[in-house]
Design a protein around this motif. Structure first.
Motif, mmCIF file in Angstrom:
data_model
loop_
_atom_site.group_PDB
_atom_site.id
_atom_site.type_symbol
_atom_site.label_atom_id
_atom_site.label_comp_id
_atom_site.label_asym_id
_atom_site.label_seq_id
_atom_site.Cartn_x
_atom_site.Cartn_y
_atom_site.Cartn_z
ATOM 1 N N GLU A 30 0.837 -1.204 0.000
ATOM 2 C CA GLU A 30 0.000 0.000 0.000
ATOM 3 C C GLU A 30 0.871 1.253 0.000
ATOM 4 N N ILE A 31 1.981 1.209 0.751
ATOM 5 C CA ILE A 31 2.886 2.363 0.808
ATOM 6 C C ILE A 31 3.515 2.606 -0.557
ATOM 7 N N VAL A 32 3.971 1.519 -1.211
ATOM 8 C CA VAL A 32 4.582 1.660 -2.534
ATOM 9 C C VAL A 32 3.574 2.204 -3.533
ATOM 10 N N GLU A 33 2.341 1.720 -3.465
ATOM 11 C CA GLU A 33 1.312 2.140 -4.422
ATOM 12 C C GLU A 33 1.027 3.633 -4.325
ATOM 13 N N HIS A 34 0.971 4.160 -3.089
ATOM 14 C CA HIS A 34 0.567 5.561 -2.915
ATOM 15 C C HIS A 34 1.748 6.533 -2.799
ATOM 16 N N TYR A 35 2.913 6.037 -2.280
ATOM 17 C CA TYR A 35 3.997 6.986 -2.001
ATOM 18 C C TYR A 35 5.335 6.592 -2.632
ATOM 19 N N GLY A 36 5.397 5.381 -3.185
ATOM 20 C CA GLY A 36 6.597 5.008 -3.897
ATOM 21 C C GLY A 36 7.570 4.155 -3.092
ATOM 22 N N GLU A 37 8.586 3.619 -3.785
ATOM 23 C CA GLU A 37 9.546 2.695 -3.196
ATOM 24 C C GLU A 37 10.424 3.373 -2.146
ATOM 25 N N LYS A 38 10.707 4.653 -2.344
ATOM 26 C CA LYS A 38 11.584 5.351 -1.402
ATOM 27 C C LYS A 38 10.967 5.431 -0.017
ATOM 28 N N GLU A 39 9.683 5.715 0.039
ATOM 29 C CA GLU A 39 9.018 5.793 1.343
ATOM 30 C C GLU A 39 8.968 4.425 2.005
ATOM 31 N N LYS A 40 8.831 3.380 1.197
ATOM 32 C CA LYS A 40 8.847 2.028 1.763
ATOM 33 C C LYS A 40 10.198 1.745 2.416
ATOM 34 N N GLU A 41 11.289 2.176 1.766
ATOM 35 C CA GLU A 41 12.616 1.976 2.341
ATOM 36 C C GLU A 41 12.746 2.714 3.670
ATOM 37 N N CYS A 42 12.147 3.907 3.742
ATOM 38 C CA CYS A 42 12.174 4.658 5.005
ATOM 39 C C CYS A 42 11.445 3.898 6.111
ATOM 40 N N VAL A 43 10.313 3.257 5.747
ATOM 41 C CA VAL A 43 9.535 2.498 6.734
ATOM 42 C C VAL A 43 10.344 1.305 7.237
#
Length: 585
Positions: free
Chosen positions: A45-58
């Protein structure tokens, strides 16, 4: 930047496996350890709405949080894109692990600054192990099984398994203790087996639970792991298809299902349903899948028997004019069941049952009161029921007498679910007879109360015709004598106290003597037990007749449900019925 540095300091999967395996080999009988397998719920869900970079931050935030809350001596590792393991050893109690799992579930929940609309959560599978000879594969496999259970409970849940004393479960913030249940004992009696499959050039089974060995009819000596998946005994017809399903499943998120046969004990084939999903596994270059399998042989056998029964039903109903129907009790909808298609017909749905039947005059006004009572008892959940009503034919739009009978089905908690019934036309007005012994029309007043109508050759001890609840059941009597059927009917249709008097009244020899003594007709009442087990009264009317051509003595009977009327009316009704039976001597 300190959080990112700490996250980068986490052990890689291969190093984590090496350290954990080394510790497991050094464990003594009284030692214990625990592994936490943590999976972030909503990275997709994070990747879909905010992208791979935000997922890495999570994931970096998760790594920082885990390395800050556990001891320096604990092993913390990121083993996948969004999976982590934590390994603890030393002195701890199960209660402390439960509290720690609960605290972890709460600690990981937060809303990222760059993704404020998403609340990050994680599911945790925990396995507590005691004693020696515990392999890393077993440790990780049980943690993966616990994680699978946690995910089934929803986001932010955890599930704990242990190999000693008791099983403790905590999901979604509420705790449930199941004391005194050994996990080994639980696994021994579980239908499901747990395995870990490595999807490489060759698919290998690298871990098998006790339940899986039991399902395969093998033990750890006869089937040591790791081993090729082909060694577990999958039927050759299914091997290639199953392997292809696993390889495809390893490339995607979510579960892969497959059904196949496996050989048990060298000569017995059983059906197995498998659900497999990819899991993070430290130290493996190839993807690893967690496999949960269940023996469904009994289900397959039941399904086959059901198909045979459905085919018999289809053949039988093609030979009759009867209509199979059902009523959904909760939705109050009536529908005709199509036996050929094995489903209800959408164009026959009648909603708001039974009011629609009455308002649309599907039921004749003269039968409305009886039908309303019949339907109300059905909706209230009565086990079974039957009744005779004047019904409108959907094709000709004319009214005719028909019989409706049903049995109720119930859900797991005993609540009425559906009434499944049969509708059939009642015998013609001319009644049961022949060219030699013609019958007069059956009075309309009797038809609504008609339960049973029979024609019996007493001389030959044979039932020639029998109608039960408006349905011709003569075929049921083939190969049976009247005396035998009397015994069966007595047992199922009458209250225990009236069984003997009913049987004595209708004994073949006694009826023949009555005819010889000039007793051509009679009427008596008995207590009747219907299909639902309710006791009421039944009036039996008998007419004895000799066939002038053969000399055989025949009995014609009507059995009707009595109704309130005056004594004179009853006398007049009996005379009318007997007249319709057509006494000839």
């Amino acid at each position: 930047m300190r959080g990112e540095d700490r996250a980068m300091e986490l052990l890689d999967g291969e190093a984590a496996q090496r350290y954990i395996s080394q510790h497991l080999r050094s464990m003594e009988e009284n030692d214990k350890c625990v592994i936490f397998l943590i999976d972030i719920d909503n990275t997709a869900e994070i990747v879909e709405h905010y992208g791979e970079k935000e997922k890495e931050c999570v994931t970096q935030h998760m790594g920082h949080m885990l390395s800050s809350v556990f001891r320096a001596s604990d092993i913390v590792s990121q083993v996948g894109n969004d999976e982590f393991i934590v390994f603890l050893s030393g002195d701890f109690t199960e209660e402390e692990i439960v509290r720690q799992a609960e605290a972890l579930c709460e600690s990981v929940q937060y809303r990222p600054e760059e993704a404020p609309k998403i609340r990050v959560t994680a599911c945790i599978g925990v396995y507590i192990a005691y004693g020696r000879r515990i392999s890393f594969e077993r440790l990780f496999g049980q943690a993966a099984a616990a994680l699978y259970k946690a995910k089934k409970s929803g986001r932010g849940s955890f599930y704990i398994l242990t190999n000693r004393k008791e099983l403790r479960i905590q999901t979604g913030g509420s705790e449930e203790d199941i004391s005194g249940i050994s996990v080994n004992t639980l696994m021994e009696y579980m239908d499901s087996g747990i395995g870990l499959l490595e999807i490489g050039t060759e698919i290998r089974l690298i871990y098998a639970s006790h339940g899986l060995y039991q399902m395969l009819g093998r033990d750890r000596d006869s089937l040591p792991v790791p081993c090729s998946i082909r060694e577990i005994g999958i039927h050759p017809d299914y091997e290639a298809d199953y392997e292809e399903a696993l390889r495809e499943g390893a490339k995607k998120e979510g579960a892969t299902d497959h059904i196949h046969r496996i050989c048990v004990d060298g000569d017995k084939w059983v059906w197995r349903h498998v659900r497999a999903a990819r899991v993070a596994y430290p130290g493996r270059e190839n993807p690893v899948m967690l496999e949960l399998s269940t023996d469904i042989s009994e289900l397959i056998r039941t399904e086959r028997q059901l198909r045979v029964s459905n085919e018999r039903l289809r053949v039988a109903f093609r030979q009759t004019p009867h209509v199979l129907w059902e009523v959904d009790i909760g939705g109050r909808t009536f529908n005709i069941y199509n036996v050929d298609e094995q489903k209800c017909q959408q164009d026959t749905v009648v909603t708001d049952f039974p009011r629609s039947f009455l308002e649309r005059r599907i039921v004749h006004p003269d039968s409305a009161e009886d039908f309303r009572k019949f339907a109300e008892e059905m909706i209230s959940g009565r086990t079974a029921g039957k009744g005779n009503f004047m019904m409108r034919d959907s094709a000709s739009h004319s009214y005719g007498w028909g019989s409706m009978s049903y049995r109720m089905t119930y859900d797991e908690e005993g609540r009425p679910l559906k009434a499944v019934g049969v509708q059939a036309k009642l015998p013609g007005l001319a009644g049961i007879g022949s060219s030699v012994m013609r019958r007069r029309p059956l009075p309309e007043i009797v038809r609504r109360h008609l339960l049973i109508r029979t024609k019996v050759n007493l001389t030959k001890d044979a039932v020639e015709e029998i109608w039960l609840g408006g349905i011709d059941q003569t075929a049921w009597t083939w190969g049976k004598t009247y005396s035998h059927i009397l015994e069966v009917e007595k047992r199922y249709l009458f209250a225990r106290k009236d069984e003997r008097s009913f049987q004595e009244r209708f004994l073949r020899e006694k009826l023949i003597r009555e005819y010889e003594n000039g007793v051509l007709w009679s009427a008596e009442e008995y207590r009747n037990v219907d299909e639902a087990g309710h006791i009421g009264w039944l009036r039996a009317v008998v007419n004895l007749v000799r066939n002038v051509n053969t000399g055989d003595v025949h009995m014609y009977t009507l059995r009707i449900a009595p109704y309130r009327t005056t004594e004179n009316s009853i006398r007049g009704l009996v005379i009318t019925i007997i007249d319709s039976l057509g006494a000839q001597d």
